[in-house]
Design a protein around this motif. Structure first.
Motif, PDB file in Angstrom:
ATOM      1  N   MET A 179       0.839  -1.207   0.000  1.00  0.00           N
ATOM      2  CA  MET A 179       0.000   0.000   0.000  1.00  0.00           C
ATOM      3  C   MET A 179       0.872   1.255   0.000  1.00  0.00           C
ATOM      4  O   MET A 179       1.805   1.353   0.780  1.00  0.00           O
ATOM      5  N   LYS A 180       0.540   2.151  -0.920  1.00  0.00           N
ATOM      6  CA  LYS A 180       1.295   3.395  -0.968  1.00  0.00           C
ATOM      7  C   LYS A 180       0.910   4.286   0.204  1.00  0.00           C
ATOM      8  O   LYS A 180      -0.263   4.417   0.524  1.00  0.00           O
ATOM      9  N   MET A 181       1.919   4.922   0.764  1.00  0.00           N
ATOM     10  CA  MET A 181       1.652   5.892   1.834  1.00  0.00           C
ATOM     11  C   MET A 181       1.481   7.270   1.180  1.00  0.00           C
ATOM     12  O   MET A 181       2.300   7.677   0.360  1.00  0.00           O
ATOM     13  N   LYS A 182       0.399   7.948   1.540  1.00  0.00           N
ATOM     14  CA  LYS A 182       0.146   9.264   0.936  1.00  0.00           C
ATOM     15  C   LYS A 182       0.588  10.385   1.881  1.00  0.00           C
ATOM     16  O   LYS A 182       0.174  10.426   3.054  1.00  0.00           O
ATOM     17  N   ILE A 183       1.437  11.261   1.345  1.00  0.00           N
ATOM     18  CA  ILE A 183       1.991  12.352   2.162  1.00  0.00           C
ATOM     19  C   ILE A 183       1.712  13.688   1.483  1.00  0.00           C
ATOM     20  O   ILE A 183       1.947  13.845   0.284  1.00  0.00           O
ATOM     21  N   LEU A 184       1.221  14.630   2.258  1.00  0.00           N
ATOM     22  CA  LEU A 184       1.004  15.991   1.760  1.00  0.00           C
ATOM     23  C   LEU A 184       2.081  16.896   2.376  1.00  0.00           C
ATOM     24  O   LEU A 184       2.248  16.927   3.601  1.00  0.00           O
ATOM     25  N   ILE A 185       2.805  17.588   1.500  1.00  0.00           N
ATOM     26  CA  ILE A 185       3.927  18.436   1.946  1.00  0.00           C
ATOM     27  C   ILE A 185       3.533  19.900   1.762  1.00  0.00           C
ATOM     28  O   ILE A 185       3.233  20.333   0.649  1.00  0.00           O
ATOM     29  N   VAL A 186       3.533  20.652   2.875  1.00  0.00           N
ATOM     30  CA  VAL A 186       3.028  22.029   2.823  1.00  0.00           C
ATOM     31  C   VAL A 186       4.126  22.989   3.275  1.00  0.00           C
ATOM     32  O   VAL A 186       4.520  23.010   4.452  1.00  0.00           O
ATOM     33  N   ASP A 187       4.635  23.761   2.343  1.00  0.00           N
ATOM     34  CA  ASP A 187       5.665  24.759   2.667  1.00  0.00           C
ATOM     35  C   ASP A 187       5.700  25.785   1.546  1.00  0.00           C
ATOM     36  O   ASP A 187       5.629  25.411   0.370  1.00  0.00           O
ATOM     37  N   ASP A 188       5.831  27.056   1.903  1.00  0.00           N
ATOM     38  CA  ASP A 188       5.866  28.095   0.870  1.00  0.00           C
ATOM     39  C   ASP A 188       7.204  28.105   0.128  1.00  0.00           C
ATOM     40  O   ASP A 188       7.295  28.652  -0.964  1.00  0.00           O
ATOM     41  N   SER A 189       8.220  27.529   0.712  1.00  0.00           N
ATOM     42  CA  SER A 189       9.539  27.530   0.081  1.00  0.00           C
ATOM     43  C   SER A 189       9.731  26.276  -0.784  1.00  0.00           C
ATOM     44  O   SER A 189       9.620  25.140  -0.295  1.00  0.00           O
ATOM     45  N   LEU A 240      12.772  11.876   2.258  1.00  0.00           N
ATOM     46  CA  LEU A 240      11.806  10.780   2.472  1.00  0.00           C
ATOM     47  C   LEU A 240      12.487   9.435   2.215  1.00  0.00           C
ATOM     48  O   LEU A 240      13.350   9.337   1.333  1.00  0.00           O
ATOM     49  N   PRO A 241      12.107   8.415   2.953  1.00  0.00           N
ATOM     50  CA  PRO A 241      12.755   7.106   2.770  1.00  0.00           C
ATOM     51  C   PRO A 241      12.465   6.531   1.383  1.00  0.00           C
ATOM     52  O   PRO A 241      11.374   6.703   0.846  1.00  0.00           O
ATOM     53  N   LYS A 242      13.465   5.870   0.836  1.00  0.00           N
ATOM     54  CA  LYS A 242      13.345   5.336  -0.529  1.00  0.00           C
ATOM     55  C   LYS A 242      12.802   3.906  -0.535  1.00  0.00           C
ATOM     56  O   LYS A 242      12.422   3.397  -1.580  1.00  0.00           O
ATOM     57  N   ALA A 244      -6.796  12.958   0.953  1.00  0.00           N
ATOM     58  CA  ALA A 244      -6.851  12.103   2.153  1.00  0.00           C
ATOM     59  C   ALA A 244      -5.481  11.513   2.507  1.00  0.00           C
ATOM     60  O   ALA A 244      -5.294  10.291   2.478  1.00  0.00           O
ATOM     61  N   PRO A 245      -4.510  12.355   2.812  1.00  0.00           N
ATOM     62  CA  PRO A 245      -3.157  11.846   3.093  1.00  0.00           C
ATOM     63  C   PRO A 245      -3.082  11.081   4.410  1.00  0.00           C
ATOM     64  O   PRO A 245      -3.857  11.329   5.334  1.00  0.00           O
ATOM     65  N   ASP A 246      -2.139  10.151   4.457  1.00  0.00           N
ATOM     66  CA  ASP A 246      -1.860   9.452   5.723  1.00  0.00           C
ATOM     67  C   ASP A 246      -1.070  10.363   6.654  1.00  0.00           C
ATOM     68  O   ASP A 246      -1.084  10.189   7.867  1.00  0.00           O
ATOM     69  N   GLU A 259       8.151   4.814  10.907  1.00  0.00           N
ATOM     70  CA  GLU A 259       7.437   4.525  12.159  1.00  0.00           C
ATOM     71  C   GLU A 259       5.928   4.587  11.913  1.00  0.00           C
ATOM     72  O   GLU A 259       5.174   3.723  12.359  1.00  0.00           O
ATOM     73  N   LEU A 260       5.485   5.616  11.187  1.00  0.00           N
ATOM     74  CA  LEU A 260       4.056   5.743  10.895  1.00  0.00           C
ATOM     75  C   LEU A 260       3.616   4.667   9.908  1.00  0.00           C
ATOM     76  O   LEU A 260       2.535   4.080  10.066  1.00  0.00           O
ATOM     77  N   ALA A 261       4.463   4.393   8.889  1.00  0.00           N
ATOM     78  CA  ALA A 261       4.125   3.375   7.883  1.00  0.00           C
ATOM     79  C   ALA A 261       3.859   2.022   8.552  1.00  0.00           C
ATOM     80  O   ALA A 261       2.948   1.291   8.151  1.00  0.00           O
TER      81      ALA A 261
END
Lengths: 211, 123
Positions: free
Chosen positions: B1-11, B22-24, B47-49, B117-119
């Motif tokens: 199962m793919k882990m869904k990550i949302l990355i929020v940063d203005d830079s 992120l781990p490969k 709906a990110p994890d 750890e979360l995965a």
């Protein structure tokens, strides 16, 4: 007026802004621990301009008319320069009240208390910020002591003879909200043209380290 | 199962540093956005994890975005990645429901550890 493309690319500017953001966050945390208040950080904006454009840039963008308070500190190294922290004239009393000095402390600081406190605030913010920035860039610097000036006119005369027309100013504009007191300030670093190359090189190394 | 990550940063650089950290060795699908408002809008459809959320951003800051996400999903997993490392900020943010408070810049070892750890808990 802004001439950022001649010094750094868009990606380099974004990376420098992010590093300054990290560095200033550390500086604010150190100040907050010392005076036991919270420092609300605004979204920082980084621009680079030629040194001769700096007075117009500052006066046009900050609520400073003729006089301001300036803390300056020189740092030396491959990417050496001078850091300036600028606050509106009158802000020195806001800083003084935040340190909650007792009568004995004020006597010890004598009539120069405003300037001493301003220099200390500048030392904390500049020291932590510049140290962290150049630490992240892996380009070490050493400092001379900070120097605070209250009620200085900020204009061409202030810079005359001190920098060459090719030198650049890396400007980080940010606002501080210290408890109920709102003090807007500018932090900027003036680096000579020869330090732009080492900064670019250090930024490239930083990107490589993540590849 | 793919882990869904949302990355929020203005830079853009900050997002680049995080993505590269992120781990490969686990499957990850990620999306990026530049401020809290975009984050809130994307959150429901993606709906990110996990959300990596910066605090100091234009338009809508991370603190407000965190509060809105926690209203939408009280079990949301939000890791704050910030330069604002003051104790008072930490206390305020953790009280809003953030799971972790990580100081910038991202470090591959730390990011790798917290994502894995979360995965493990999602399997």
């Amino acid at each position: 007026m802004s001439n950022k493309s001649s010094f750094f690319t868009e990606d380099e500017t974004d990376a420098l802004q992010e590093l300054m953001n990290i560095a200033f966050g550390k500086a604010a945390a150190e100040l907050a621990e010392i005076i036991d208040i919270s420092v609300v950080l605004s979204f920082p904006k980084l621009e680079t301009v030629k040194i001769q454009e700096l007075p117009d840039f500052i006066s046009g963008d900050l609520s400073i008319n003729t006089k301001c308070n300036i803390v300056e500190q020189t740092y030396k190294g491959e990417a050496g320069g001078v850091a300036f922290l600028i606050f509106p004239f009158g802000s020195e009393s806001d800083f003084l009240s935040l340190f909650h000095l007792d009568e004995e402390d004020e006597l010890e600081l004598f009539a120069d208390a405003d300037r001493e406190i301003l220099a200390e605030v500048g030392n904390i913010l500049i020291g932590a910020c510049v140290s962290k920035l150049f630490d992240l860039l892996k380009s070490p610097v050493i400092y001379t002591p900070p120097h605070a000036i209250i009620g200085q006119e900020f204009g061409d005369k202030f810079f005359k003879g001190r920098f060459s027309g090719d030198d650049c100013a890396i400007i980080l504009k940010t606002s501080f909200f210290l408890s109920e007191k709102s003090v807007e300030g500018f932090l900027f670093l003036v680096n000579n043209q020869s330090s732009v190359g080492p900064i670019k090189h250090a930024l490239a190394k930083l990107f490589e380290s993540y590849e | 199962m793919k882990m869904k990550i949302l990355i929020v940063d203005d830079s853009k650089s900050a997002r680049f540093f995080l993505i590269k950290s992120l781990p490969k060795d686990i499957e990850i699908e990620y999306k990026e956005c530049e401020n809290g408002l975009e984050c809130v809008n994307i959150y429901q459809e993606f709906a990110p994890d996990l959300v990596f959320l910066d605090l100091t951003m234009p338009v809508m800051g991370g603190e407000e975005a965190l509060a809105k996400i926690m209203q939408m999903n009280k079990n949301a997993v939000v890791y704050i990645l910030t330069a604002d490392i003051q104790r008072t900020t930490y206390e305020r943010i953790m009280a809003l429901g953030a799971r972790k408070f990580i100081k910038k810049p991202p470090n591959k070892e730390i990011i790798g550890f917290v994502v894995k750890e979360l995965a493990d808990t999602l399997k």
